[in-house]
Design an enzyme around this catalytic site. Sequence first.
Site, mmCIF file in Angstrom:
data_model
loop_
_atom_site.group_PDB
_atom_site.id
_atom_site.type_symbol
_atom_site.label_atom_id
_atom_site.label_comp_id
_atom_site.label_asym_id
_atom_site.label_seq_id
_atom_site.Cartn_x
_atom_site.Cartn_y
_atom_site.Cartn_z
ATOM 1 N N VAL A 15 55.013 41.219 46.657
ATOM 2 C CA VAL A 15 54.777 43.197 46.167
ATOM 3 C C VAL A 15 53.634 43.634 45.745
ATOM 4 O O VAL A 15 53.409 42.442 44.528
ATOM 5 C CB VAL A 15 56.129 43.340 45.131
ATOM 6 N N HIS A 16 52.604 43.780 47.074
ATOM 7 C CA HIS A 16 51.432 43.955 47.157
ATOM 8 C C HIS A 16 51.417 45.416 46.836
ATOM 9 O O HIS A 16 51.864 45.768 46.712
ATOM 10 C CB HIS A 16 51.016 43.297 48.099
ATOM 11 N N GLY A 17 50.231 45.398 46.381
ATOM 12 C CA GLY A 17 49.345 47.384 46.568
ATOM 13 C C GLY A 17 50.688 48.500 47.655
ATOM 14 O O GLY A 17 51.334 48.802 46.563
ATOM 15 N N VAL B 311 46.614 47.160 52.380
ATOM 16 C CA VAL B 311 47.358 46.858 51.949
ATOM 17 C C VAL B 311 48.745 46.397 52.612
ATOM 18 O O VAL B 311 49.685 45.293 52.179
ATOM 19 C CB VAL B 311 48.245 47.634 50.900
#
Lengths: 92, 591
Positions: A15-17, B311
Amino acid sequence: METHRTILVANQQGVHGRVATMLAKIAVAYDGEVLLQYKNEIVSCCSILDVLSLGLTQGSEIKVTAHGEKAEETLDKISQILTSATDPQPDN
Amino acid sequence: MHTQPSKIIQGIGVSPGIIIGKVVVIKRQTCRPGWYQLPPEQIQQEVQRFKDAVGGAEQELLSLRKYFTDDLADALSIIDSHVLILKDRMIVEQTIQIIEQNNVNAEWALAQSLSQIQAKFDKIPDPYIKDRYSDVKHVADRIYGLLFGQDPYQLIQGDEPVVVVANDVSPEDTIRLHKENILAFLAEKGGQTSHTAIIARSLNLPAVVGLEYITGVLQTGDEVILNGTTGEVVVRPTAEQKEQYQEYSLHNRVRDEELAYYTHLNSETIDGYTVRLSANIEVTEELPNVLQNGAEGIGLFRSEFDYFHGVSHPCEEQLYATYKELLATMAPHPVTVRTLDVGGDKLMHYLSQNYSHMDDERNPALGLRSIRFSLYESQLFATQLRSLLRASVHGRLRILLPLVSSLNELYQTKAILRNIMSDLEQEGASFTPKVELGIMVEVPSAVILADVFAKEVDFFGIGTNDLIQYSLAIDRNNQFVAHMYDPFHPAVLRMIKHTVDAGHAQGIPVSVCGEMAGDLLCAPVLLGLGVDELSMRPPVLPHVKRLLRHSRYDQLHELAQDVLLCVDGRQAREFLASYFSQYYPREIRSS
């Protein structure tokens, strides 16, 4: 109403940016409350910083709880994001 | 008068343009918050001041959002995440609570909230997620700016346009700067493929990044000359240097006009010998520049960008979109895509396996990288090959495998390709079944086995940078031996000749895509050795084409034979310099 689900994080990058942004956006738009529980920590899904700081990686098992109207629908959206192995495109 | 002397600093030129101007140095640490106590009756006022700053920062972000069209999904997502961070309870509610409970000023309270957030992020084991703290800092800097009632960039208020110097310039800063009276920017952090670099190029804002300590070297009011193409920065230039640069800049303009004439001519010699001049690129944003400079294809697409940036992690669809754009834009010209050319240490955050120990590799250049890494992480490799095959119908694709040192690696790759093709066939997906496959010749073993490899592949790409490094056992980044790195080393030239001859014996084309291809002294020698294609940075293309169009192939061939007899690089260079001043004085002088 309250409903909850246990979900395995499938995103290869965790669960990144971008994923956290999408989760928080859903929770902010939701009238009720969405909580994420990982190990012993429970955080509000509205807070992108709280969500990020759980440090969820691929394979982390989390419990997602939604309180309020349309709880099922909201959980569907959230689990769809968390269980897709690749990044879903954000809807702008 | 400045007592400090003039000097030249080398950075990474990320957005072209030559600029002479005064600098404004922006130091973020000027925003370090002090602490002061407030009387109880002023607390609500202080809370309101903080809320206003947050509101102002939000308005700024929302107005910047309009700068991006919907196709820049990555940039939009970054800004959206900054809006969410800005309004996060750990920033807003926490800070307000600290103000109210401790009767303190907003700046100090915000600093306390930040250190709590940092403590949380420090505990995150995943380096990629941990790194998002840099976004929190960017957001907090904007709030500080508004709390102090001064925008760091508002220092730039004079009528005279200036060069901005900063530690780190975010993509948002770049857009903001573009609206101000700015000539260019210099930054300590960043690289060729950062988002900031891409946005600077698309806004035509000249920029040099990767300049360590530049905010310490320069003071507001100092003068600089910067070259956004070469990355050269002249700090506090002398009158003489300024004059030289102005002349150079004028000369460049005249030359550019002349070069523009060549861009759409065929790349052939006076006596009708044709070669392909193509471009080395990293991102699809460079495509307009490629076409503008008259490239007849992409000789080297470095495919790493999708893996490092955004991202988002590169799923098959993302890669497919990149390759499709490349192929469709360049069609009917060929596009050579080099498969992933890195070690696992660079991609830790994608992989289930932890490669952090690779930092300790004693010889990373000889380690698990490039094709070896791809075959090791075969799932990652299969995804890349699959998206390449699917994109192959949109143009002419050539797949280039880096660092191949044994036939086995080639066979394994072919087996993976066969599997993917049969999957695609079953799914009914379209692809080009006879897609061209080639290897980078950059390891001495591949040179020696070139005759064998030539029977197995459709083309060779000689990667001179690594070939020189591996054959001469020279690490270019080691200052003690860097001077021994020599493209004209007779061993290097013989290896190139050997590879070209072996390729031609099997009827396959041979290209060169290292720096030698775009060097005006090396290029004629490579052509004389029979190389069929030279691939270089787009801006160099017209220079090489002009040289080519003024040459005769028989002379280039003779020249190459003479250079092969030189004992070292120095002799070769001296010989070439005298040769060219005799035959092509203009081509060499103006390089």
